[in-house]
Design an enzyme around this catalytic site. Structure first.
Site, short mmCIF file in Angstrom:
data_model
loop_
_atom_site.label_atom_id
_atom_site.label_comp_id
_atom_site.label_asym_id
_atom_site.label_seq_id
_atom_site.Cartn_x
_atom_site.Cartn_y
_atom_site.Cartn_z
N ILE A 92 0.87 -1.17 0.00
CA ILE A 92 0.00 0.00 0.00
C ILE A 92 0.91 1.22 0.00
O ILE A 92 2.04 1.17 0.49
CB ILE A 92 -0.97 0.03 1.20
CG1 ILE A 92 -0.20 -0.02 2.52
CG2 ILE A 92 -1.96 -1.11 1.12
CD1 ILE A 92 -1.12 0.12 3.74
N VAL A 138 4.84 -1.07 3.09
CA VAL A 138 4.22 0.24 3.01
C VAL A 138 5.17 1.17 2.27
O VAL A 138 6.36 1.23 2.57
CB VAL A 138 3.94 0.81 4.42
CG1 VAL A 138 3.38 2.23 4.32
CG2 VAL A 138 2.97 -0.09 5.19
N GLU A 139 4.63 1.87 1.30
CA GLU A 139 5.41 2.87 0.56
C GLU A 139 4.97 4.26 0.99
O GLU A 139 3.78 4.51 1.21
CB GLU A 139 5.20 2.73 -0.95
CG GLU A 139 5.89 3.82 -1.77
CD GLU A 139 5.49 3.82 -3.23
OE1 GLU A 139 6.03 4.63 -3.99
OE2 GLU A 139 4.61 3.02 -3.60
N ILE A 140 5.93 5.16 1.11
CA ILE A 140 5.64 6.58 1.37
C ILE A 140 6.33 7.36 0.25
O ILE A 140 7.54 7.21 0.04
CB ILE A 140 6.15 7.01 2.75
CG1 ILE A 140 5.48 6.17 3.84
CG2 ILE A 140 5.87 8.49 2.98
CD1 ILE A 140 6.08 6.35 5.21
#
Length: 225
Positions: A92, A138-140
Site C-alpha cells: 500500500i 508500506v510505501e511513502i
C-alpha cells in the site's frame, strides 16, 4: 509443448461496477497489538469502533480517508515474515508532502527502509519502502508529482508469458483529451489538499510537540497489487 493462448473477450462497452472509493485494507497479523502500535504511532492512524457482533480478535483503524483492518491470525496460521524489502512486491502506498523529513524520521526511529527515485519526462518521484511488524510493505512517496494520464484500452489476449496489446489501435478522441484530463487531475489534487488543510480535517493526526517525529505527514492512500 507450445504456449497456450487464452483469448479474453469483453463487451463492446463494458460497464465498471458502481464503486465509490477504497474503503479499507485488511491484514492478518501475528500480533494485533504490535501492528496496531505501528499503524498508530508510525503512520498516524486512529483506532475506531468495530462491530460488536464480531467474535474474533481484531482492530479497526482509520485516517487519510481509508481504513486499516487488522485480524489476529489463528495459532496454526503460517504468516511468513519477509525480511527483504522488495519495492516490486505487493504494497500500500501513502502520498507525503516531504519525503526528506520522513526519511530523517525513519533513520531516527531506526526503521529499515529502501529508497527509490522514479523519473518520467523530467518529473521525479521519491519512494520510501518499509515493512510493518508482519512484513507487509508500506510505501511513502510524493507520487502526486506524476500526473494521472488515462490511456485508451486496446483489445488484448493473455498467454502464459505476457499480455499482447494491439499497438496499432488507438482512439484519436481519447488521446486528444489526455492533456486536459491530466492537468485537471493535478489541479484537483492540489485544491483538495488545500481544502483539507484549511478545514482542519487532520483531526486524527497528533498535534502535540511530543509527536513531532511521528507519525509521518501523509496525505492520501494508493493501493498497489
Amino acid at each position: 509443448m507450445g504456449k497456450e493462448e487464452v483469448e479474453i473477450s469483453c463487451p463492446a462497452s463494458p460497464l465498471p461496477l458502481p464503486l465509490l472509493s477504497l474503503n479499507h485494507v485488511s491484514f492478518i497479523c501475528k500480533s494485533v497489538a504490535a501492528s496496531t502500535k505501528f499503524y498508530e504511532t508510525i503512520l498516524g492512524f486512529q483506532v475506531v469502533k468495530r462491530p460488536s457482533s464480531f467474535n474474533f480478535e481484531g482492530v479497526w483503524l482509520f485516517n487519510y480517508g481509508v481504513g486499516i483492518h487488522l485480524l489476529q491470525c489463528k495459532p496454526w496460521d503460517d504468516i511468513p515474515k519477509k525480511s527483504e524489502i522488495n519495492p516490486r512486491d505487493n504494497h500500500i502506498s501513502f502520498q507525503c508532502p516531504d519525503t526528506l523529513s520522513v526519511e530523517k524520521n525513519l533513520q531516527e526511529l531506526k526503521i529499515k527502509y529502501e529508497k527509490r527515485v522514479v523519473e518520467d519526462e523530467g518529473l521525479f518521484v521519491n519512494q520510501l519502502f518499509i515493512h510493518d511488524p508482519d512484513g507487509y510493505m508500506v510505501e511513502i512517496c510524493n507520487c502526486e508529482n506524476l500526473p494521472v494520464i488515462p490511456l485508451p484500452l486496446p483489445p488484448y489476449s493473455v498467454n502464459s508469458s505476457s499480455l499482447d496489446f494491439d499497438q496499432n489501435r488507438e482512439s484519436r478522441s481519447e488521446i486528444d483529451i489526455v492533456p486536459t484530463i491530466a492537468a485537471a487531475a493535478q489541479k484537483d489534487f492540489l485544491n483538495q489538499k488545500k481544502v483539507i488543510e484549511a478545514s482542519g480535517r487532520e483531526k486524527f493526526r497528533f498535534p502535540s510537540k511530543e509527536h513531532d517525529k511521528m507519525p509521518f505527514f501523509l496525505d492520501i492512500i494508493d493501493f498497489y497489487l
